[in-house]
Design an enzyme around this catalytic site. Structure first.
Site, mmCIF file in Angstrom:
data_model
loop_
_atom_site.group_PDB
_atom_site.id
_atom_site.type_symbol
_atom_site.label_atom_id
_atom_site.label_comp_id
_atom_site.label_asym_id
_atom_site.label_seq_id
_atom_site.Cartn_x
_atom_site.Cartn_y
_atom_site.Cartn_z
ATOM 1 N N ASP A 86 -3.504 10.288 -8.057
ATOM 2 C CA ASP A 86 -2.914 10.400 -6.781
ATOM 3 C C ASP A 86 -1.165 10.553 -6.941
ATOM 4 O O ASP A 86 -0.873 10.404 -8.046
ATOM 5 C CB ASP A 86 -3.095 9.258 -5.890
ATOM 6 C CG ASP A 86 -3.096 9.491 -4.306
ATOM 7 O OD1 ASP A 86 -2.669 10.662 -3.795
ATOM 8 O OD2 ASP A 86 -3.684 8.823 -3.603
ATOM 9 N N CYS A 98 -5.027 14.680 -6.550
ATOM 10 C CA CYS A 98 -4.994 14.327 -5.045
ATOM 11 C C CYS A 98 -3.306 13.918 -5.047
ATOM 12 O O CYS A 98 -2.759 13.410 -5.947
ATOM 13 C CB CYS A 98 -5.660 12.994 -4.914
ATOM 14 S SG CYS A 98 -5.297 12.122 -3.262
ATOM 15 N N ASP A 126 -6.246 14.209 3.445
ATOM 16 C CA ASP A 126 -6.506 12.789 4.193
ATOM 17 C C ASP A 126 -7.235 12.943 5.136
ATOM 18 O O ASP A 126 -7.582 11.916 5.823
ATOM 19 C CB ASP A 126 -5.210 12.074 4.155
ATOM 20 C CG ASP A 126 -4.837 11.459 2.644
ATOM 21 O OD1 ASP A 126 -5.609 11.388 1.801
ATOM 22 O OD2 ASP A 126 -3.514 11.002 2.972
ATOM 23 N N LYS A 163 -9.323 9.411 -9.837
ATOM 24 C CA LYS A 163 -8.639 10.177 -8.885
ATOM 25 C C LYS A 163 -7.221 9.867 -9.066
ATOM 26 O O LYS A 163 -6.676 8.835 -8.981
ATOM 27 C CB LYS A 163 -9.204 9.533 -7.517
ATOM 28 C CG LYS A 163 -8.516 10.036 -6.241
ATOM 29 C CD LYS A 163 -9.309 9.676 -4.900
ATOM 30 C CE LYS A 163 -8.218 9.741 -3.733
ATOM 31 N NZ LYS A 163 -8.731 9.169 -2.681
ATOM 32 N N ASN A 180 1.849 10.287 -4.101
ATOM 33 C CA ASN A 180 2.053 9.833 -2.573
ATOM 34 C C ASN A 180 3.177 10.153 -1.937
ATOM 35 O O ASN A 180 3.498 9.667 -0.977
ATOM 36 C CB ASN A 180 1.333 8.631 -2.268
ATOM 37 C CG ASN A 180 -0.176 8.442 -2.180
ATOM 38 O OD1 ASN A 180 -0.526 9.364 -1.248
ATOM 39 N ND2 ASN A 180 -0.909 7.752 -2.844
ATOM 40 N N ASP A 218 -11.003 2.841 -4.647
ATOM 41 C CA ASP A 218 -9.769 3.613 -4.638
ATOM 42 C C ASP A 218 -8.675 2.644 -4.632
ATOM 43 O O ASP A 218 -8.751 1.542 -5.514
ATOM 44 C CB ASP A 218 -9.773 4.248 -3.043
ATOM 45 C CG ASP A 218 -9.162 5.356 -2.965
ATOM 46 O OD1 ASP A 218 -7.522 5.252 -2.938
ATOM 47 O OD2 ASP A 218 -9.447 6.585 -3.052
HETATM 48 C C1 DGJ Z 1 -3.567 8.812 -0.419
HETATM 49 C C2 DGJ Z 1 -4.895 9.452 -0.837
HETATM 50 O O1 DGJ Z 1 -4.905 10.805 -0.217
HETATM 51 C C3 DGJ Z 1 -6.016 8.829 -0.257
HETATM 52 O O2 DGJ Z 1 -7.454 9.390 -0.253
HETATM 53 C C4 DGJ Z 1 -5.825 7.362 -0.509
HETATM 54 O O3 DGJ Z 1 -6.334 7.498 -2.071
HETATM 55 C C5 DGJ Z 1 -4.777 6.779 -0.673
HETATM 56 N N1 DGJ Z 1 -3.525 7.463 -1.045
HETATM 57 C C6 DGJ Z 1 -4.550 5.416 -1.359
HETATM 58 O O4 DGJ Z 1 -3.332 4.762 -1.512
#
Ligand code: DGJ
Length: 695
Positions: free
Chosen positions: A439, A485, A507, A437, A441, A327
């Protein structure tokens, strides 16, 4: 099937169980029926105009902002001369394959709209969307761009998925009151607060009753409004969120609305979910070989390096993992969330020999290798930001809010798109990576603009750019599996599923909370895309390992526990449970899901998966925290079985009918501490049942 009835000037769109009828009335397209399939064509023709008080309709198939329309507006323009009244008149139609295309024309202003309908007859789904074309020599400002639906009831409930970070997709059942109820997102992604799913019922439960339902496909700002008033049916508008929306269509340009898929069943919420699941599995998702993954995020956080990942990989392969995923933290100066995002080169302090030795080891251990990226973001403390401070979204005159210490890249710019496509291409071509994956955020807060003429189009252009990047990567690397994600489940919708093979659900990996999140998720989306990990959330002891597994086995299983903290004996339990999952995963991925609500036992949550041929299934039974119950025995009824089949459960035979009407007795494996009169409330059990042949 799609038919045009000439005399009645009516389009009859039908599936095995549902009908959707559109009529041309005074050159306006009106929706006259949506619901259960009736017997004869004339059943759909209204005898008297419903709005007998007045002489116009409020059920335009595309609820435009003509000034005689009281239904919620789904399409609104501002023409160059200040006119806001649309005159969308029917022109003609085409029927080809299972598709219907209807042309509407506002002749005076040169605006053409093509409405598209695609019918999935045996799947009981209709897809609809439309395209707006400017064939004039003036610009057209589009202020609202959504689809309309009319639910032919006056009273009902609106069922939707709400949530927040760490608690996505909770199902809400709410009575529809007068006025407009709106759910949606304005954060540039699908969002955590709501998911673009809706259903309307007039008193349905899990197994019975009328449910009208749908999903909207858009991974940016969207909204679904449910409108109730006394004159008209319940009306739904679903599409781009009109907040901060304005799309300027220049001459010869066109724009497409998001796609809406919808259906109807009279067999309750359970069936509405099964219809959606099967449609998504059959018509949206690619066929891929889904692997049980290990992801080291919850074990090692940002502290990833060659040796600790190799060690975890060894343990992971021992317990039967098929895909090992590293990750966040492997790149740039990424030791926490404060720096490094954007610098997509391998961190040499952590992986001095590059990723190659780790990937080699993972492959030798018999697993595939996957990696995490967050390409749309940048930390101000990064080389990328220092080199290109002008690559981010925001207004020059305003402060840019940082969330998780990061800013959003303006991926609409060609050079930013190229940067992402290039670094991803290098990463995927130079390393044997078969899983990404992806992401996202943080929300977009200060969106900024690309040009002053069409500043608000940024919301659409951003998402289109995101799809564009993914599309190129998927074409270049068709064997790579993508997971969507966004800080958990912030980017889950049917449009992203055209690009991503699976989604990170939340999460929050607490196995009990996950039952709530995953149950809500199951109203809309199938279990094969729902990633669920076994982790050490709240420590190793709070929830029994078996319970953690069973909760995660309801979807696509992954492991996130720190395997270093488990003894040999405990790791054996991991392998056995993984073996169990391998035995049943095809039923979980492809089977029909029944949410079994036992009115007798409110403390039980039961999820049953049944093969399409009804010959085999598996039921996951969970006991939620409850008062002390010493007997610990329950009579469980299953659903959806073939009444006359003989099924075997734990060496005992039952007819399908008896399992559904009477049930079978089950007991959780006892873990009662009789001395202290305490018991672990979090109990679970898997029951497998199978057709017994030749008896
Ligand atoms: C948010 C994701 O939902 C987590 O699973 C992980 O990948 C973190 N970001 C990593 O920063």
């Amino acid at each position: 099937m799609i038919r045009y009835l000439d005399e009645e000037r009516m389009f009859l769109i039908s599936t095995d169980n549902m009908a959707y009828v559109i009529k041309i009335e005074d050159s306006k397209l009106t929706n006259i029926y949506f619901g259960e399939k009736l017997v004869f064509d004339f059943d759909y023709i209204p005898e008297i105009k419903k709005n007998i008080f007045i002489n116009w309709s409020w059920n335009y198939e595309l609820s435009d902002r003509s000034e005689n329309n009281y239904a919620n507006t789904a399409f609104k323009v501002l023409y160059h001369d200040g006119v806001r009244d649309c005159e969308l008149l029917y022109k003609n139609y085409e029927i080809f394959d299972n598709k219907l295309k209807i042309e509407l024309f506002d002749e005076f202003y040169g605006m053409k709209i093509f409405l598209f309908y695609e019918v999935f007859e045996h799947d009981n789904i209709i897809k609809k969307y439309y395209e707006v074309n400017n064939i004039s020599d003036q610009k057209i400002n589009i202020e609202i761009l959504k689809n309309s639906l009319y639910i032919p009831i006056l009273e009902g409930n609106f069922n939707y998925l709400k949530g927040m970070w760490g608690h996505e997709t909770n199902i809400v059942h709410e009575k529809i009151n007068q006025g407009i109820k709106s759910i949606g997102s304005r954060t540039g992604n699908t969002g955590h607060l709501f998911n673009p799913y809706f259903s309307i019922d007039d008193g349905a439960d899990e197994d019975n009753g009328n449910v009208w339902f749908g999903l909207l496909g858009w991974s940016g700002n969207w909204s679904i409004d449910v409108h109730k008033q006394d004159y008209e049916y319940i009306n739904i508008s679903a599409g781009y969120n009109e907040w901060d929306f304005n799309y300027i269509l220049l001459p010869n340009e066109s724009i497409k609305s998001p796609e809406l898929i919808f259906g109807f069943t009279n067999e309750g919420f359970g069936e509405s979910s099964r219809i959606l699941h099967s449609f998504i599995r059959k018509h949206i998702l690619r066929k891929i070989d889904r692997k049980i993954l290990y992801n080291s995020w919850e074990a090692t956080g940002f502290d990833v390096n060659e040796s600790n990942q190799m060690k975890l990989a060894e343990l992971a392969s021992k317990i039967g993992i098929e895909l090992f995923v590293v990750d966040d933290g492997w790149f740039g100066k990424r030791n926490d969330d404060k720096a490094g995002l954007g610098d997509w080169y391998i961190n040499k302090e952590k992986f001095s020999r590059g990723l190659f030795p780790l990937i080699k080891k993972v492959k030798e251990l018999g697993m595939d290798f996957g990696i995490w990226v967050e390409p749309e973001m940048v930390n101000p403390d990064s080389q990328l930001y220092r080199n290109h401070p002008d690559w981010i979204l925001g207004y020059e005159s305003r402060k840019k809010t940082e969330i998780r210490n990061q800013l959003v890249l303006n991926i609409i710019k060609k050079e930013v798109k190229d940067y992402i496509i290039d670094f991803m291409t290098d990463l995927l071509s130079n390393n044997d990576i078969s899983f990404i994956k992806w992401d996202f955020n943080r929300p977009i807060l200060e969106s900024g603009f690309m040009n002053k003429i069409n500043s608000k189009s940024i919301w659409i252009d951003y998402v289109e750019s995101f799809y564009y990047i993914l599309d190129i990567l998927k074409r270049r690397f068709p064997y790579v599996i993508f997971e969507s994600c966004a800080g958990g489940g912030g980017r889950i919708d049917i449009e992203i599923l055209k690009y991503a093979d699976q989604v990170w659900t939340s999460d929050n990996t607490n196995p009990y909370d996950r039952l709530i999140i995953q149950k809500g998720f199951s109203y809309a989306y199938p279990s094969n895309i729902m990633m669920a990990w076994v982790t050490d959330w709240a420590g190793k002891e709070t929830y029994p390992l078996k319970y953690r597994f069973h909760s995660a086995m309801l979807g696509s299983l992954g492991i996130g526990s720190n395997l270093n903290n488990y003894s040999e004996e405990e790791l054996n339990i991991f392998s056995n449970l993984i073996k169990d999952y391998k035995d049943i995963r095809n039923i979980v991925y492809e089977g029909d899901l029944y949410r079994v609500n036992m009115t007798d036992y409110k403390n039980l949550e039961i999820f049953e998966y049944l093969k399409e041929n009804k010959e085999e299934g598996v039921a996951f039974i969970f006991q939620n925290p409850t008062e002390f119950d010493i007997f610990n025995v329950y009579k469980i009824k299953l659903k959806g079985l073939n009444e006359s089949y003989v099924y075997e459960i734990e060496n005992k035979l039952y007819s399908g009918k008896s399992l559904m009407k009477f049930g079978f007795y089950m007991q959780f494996d006892s873990d009662i501490d009789y001395l202290n009169m305490k018991k672990n409330n979090y109990m679970s059990k898997i029951i497998r049942f199978k057709l017994k042949k030749n008896i």
